[in-house]
Design an enzyme around this catalytic site. Structure first.
Site, PDB file in Angstrom:
ATOM      1  N   ASN A 173       0.842  -1.197   0.000  1.00  0.00           N
ATOM      2  CA  ASN A 173       0.000   0.000   0.000  1.00  0.00           C
ATOM      3  C   ASN A 173       0.874   1.243   0.000  1.00  0.00           C
ATOM      4  OD1 ASN A 173      -2.482   1.766   0.797  1.00  0.00           O
ATOM      5  ND2 ASN A 173      -0.945   2.213   2.348  1.00  0.00           N
ATOM      6  N   GLU A 174       0.594   2.170  -0.887  1.00  0.00           N
ATOM      7  CA  GLU A 174       1.306   3.453  -0.938  1.00  0.00           C
ATOM      8  C   GLU A 174       2.811   3.245  -0.762  1.00  0.00           C
ATOM      9  OE1 GLU A 174      -0.414   6.515   1.510  1.00  0.00           O
ATOM     10  OE2 GLU A 174      -2.319   6.449   0.424  1.00  0.00           O
ATOM     11  N   GLU A 313      -8.660   4.146  -2.040  1.00  0.00           N
ATOM     12  CA  GLU A 313      -8.715   5.198  -1.018  1.00  0.00           C
ATOM     13  C   GLU A 313      -9.201   6.471  -1.699  1.00  0.00           C
ATOM     14  OE1 GLU A 313      -5.530   5.818   1.772  1.00  0.00           O
ATOM     15  OE2 GLU A 313      -4.940   3.700   1.731  1.00  0.00           O
TER      16      GLU A 313
END
Length: 510
Positions: A173-174, A313
């Site tokens: 993630n990210e 997101e």
């Protein structure tokens, strides 16, 4: 003011995936602990420690999937800390969100139990930033394998005999930020390495989701689409019709994160004027341009649109509520949030050929939440009501729309006043969702739709309020909620609607 909307019932070859209406639950603030998990000994009614009221509310909006455990938390989460007897689980520090300690009482078994109670698909995000390939491989085995192995023995020891079904799995993630601050060239190789060990076991098939770009980072998308797929040479005797025949994807989806926020000036969720209202509408609409630009890059490598954009997101981001922990990201939720949710969902619907999933951040007590809790109390936010109204679009066929809208002008800038998406479900019902972003002006809308007659049945529901910052509180929980709408006139192939200012409207036509 008058808008004209033409709805095309003939060019209807795209499906709006129900997974566009997904949600996100991170170990952040009071989302998991207090918001979802209260423990089996809590006086708050629960099933195996999970709040009954929250589950009941989420089931009413047909929540299709739930992303967990993060977010930034995912790339510091080691799943084995969250299994086994709860009293034996180690306490950890949540270094990303408030530096608070957590007892790991909500882990893999509890999350999968939550998904079963919600009747929703789990979407798990694995640890690339601080985890190992072996750790990720063993988690997949623990979750999905039905044979004999060390991980299945461990799962059975912990009370689960049969494996779960797990469709969606994110590889990090990210990773351009809190997930390791990696260059895309480095992450692309890490992704290819880690995803190799995310295997389909015991008939379970996993939809692999790569970490994609932040907002308009088109270089990240270019590199991932170029490098994030199998370059295996084809058999020399095989007939290759095009590049996609042998450059098979090692990723089924690639994430995109976009928040409606002003990083230079975070403002209050409830105390704002029309200038800030307009600013956040404009920032929200920017996501359409970003989706279109990323889609153009993806089309070069994936002309058949097999790789989905996963907007896992999105949502509003304001100052935290006064007196709350800054690391908990607890904010109120107003009519403005509802309008922003409506805009986003209309855009995602209209780009469903490439947008396969989206997850609003977050489901309870964090950012643009569906639900807020305070002890045993629970309230539904205006954003929740938009999701409840829009659930008619889930798995329906997209009906393309052509919109001619007046402009909402503020100071020296302007935006289209009306935002629309439409669909047709399997029963033939037409669903039209419209938002009017103008805070002061109503709009006459003329809908042209072949097949409408004076005998057609139309059901309308509208979400609006007197003030732009109207919101629900624990004292006034029903201040902003949908109401019946019947301010329309039917004619042959035409529906004329008088739409209030600052409102979200859903029409169902049979």
């Amino acid at each position: 003011m008058t808008s004209l909307i033409n709805i095309d019932k003939k060019n209807n070859n795209q499906t709006i995936s129900r997974h566009i209406y997904g949600h996100f639950a991170e170990h952040l603030g009071r989302c998991i602990y207090e918001g979802i998990w209260v423990g089996e000994e809590s006086p708050i009614p629960n099933t195996r420690g999970i709040r009954n009221d929250v589950v009941e509310a989420l089931k009413k909006i047909n929540i299709p999937n739930l992303r967990w455990p993060g977010g930034c938390f995912a790339d510091e989460y080691h799943w084995k800390d969250g299994i086994g007897p709860r009293e034996d689980r180690p306490t950890i520090v949540n270094t990303n969100w408030g530096k608070v300690t957590e007892n790991n009482h909500f882990g893999t078994h509890e999350f999968m139990d939550l998904c079963e109670q919600l009747e929703t698909e789990p979407y798990i995000c694995g640890n690339v930033g601080s985890g190992t390939v072996q750790e990720m491989q063993e988690w997949i085995e623990y979750l999905t394998f039905d044979g004999e192995s060390p991980m299945t023995k461990l799962r059975r020891k912990n009370g689960r005999d049969k494996p779960w079904k797990l469709k969606y799995f994110g590889i990090g993630n990210e990773n351009w930020g809190c997930g390791g601050k990696m260059r895309v060239e480095y992450y692309a190789d890490k992704y290819r390495n880690y995803q190799t060990y995310v295997k389909d076991l015991s008939g379970n098939e996993i939809y692999k989701i790569a970490c994609g770009p932040q907002e308009a980072d088109y270089h990240w998308m270019e590199v991932m689409m170029r490098e994030g797929m199998d370059r295996t040479e084809p058999d020399k005797d095989a007939i290759i019709e095009n590049i996609w025949d042998y450059h098979r994807p090692e990723m089924n989806g690639i994430s995109l994160h976009y928040y409606t926020r002003n990083r230079a000036n975070y403002s209050s969720a409830t105390d704002f004027d029309e200038t800030l209202w307009f600013d956040y509408m404009k920032r929200t609409m920017k996501i359409e341009e970003i989706i279109e630009n990323h889609t153009a890059i993806m089309d070069k490598y994936d002309p058949n649109k097999e790789v989905g954009v996963i907007i896992d997101e999105w949502g509003t981001w304001f100052k935290v509520e006064p007196g709350t922990n800054p690391g908990f990201l607890y904010q109120q939720n107003t009519l403005r949030d509802a309008i922003i949710a409506s805009i986003n969902l209309n855009i995602f619907n209209n780009h469903c050929d490439r947008v396969h999933m989206a997850n609003i951040a977050q489901v309870v007590n964090v950012l643009q939440a569906m639900i807020l809790t305070e002890g045993e109390k629970m309230i539904l936010t205006p954003s929740y009501h938009v999701f409840e109204m829009y659930k008619v679009h889930q798995d329906a066929t997209l009906l393309p729309t052509n919109v001619s809208s007046p402009f909402y002008t503020h100071e020296d800038d302007q935006l289209p006043m009306i935002n629309v998406s439409a669909s047709q479900d399997q029963s033939g019902q037409i669903n039209i969702s419209i938002c009017n972003i103008h805070p002061n002006q109503s709009d006459e809308i003329i809908l042209n739709l072949e097949g409408i007659t004076k005998d057609s049945k139309v059901i309308g529901r509208v979400l609006t309020a007197e003030k732009i910052n109207a919101h629900n509180t624990f004292e006034t929980p029903n201040n902003v909620e949908p109401a019946k709408f019947d301010d329309f006139k039917l004619a042959q192939n035409k529906l004329t609607v008088n739409m209030p200012s600052k409102s979200v409207l859903v029409l169902q036509i049979k």
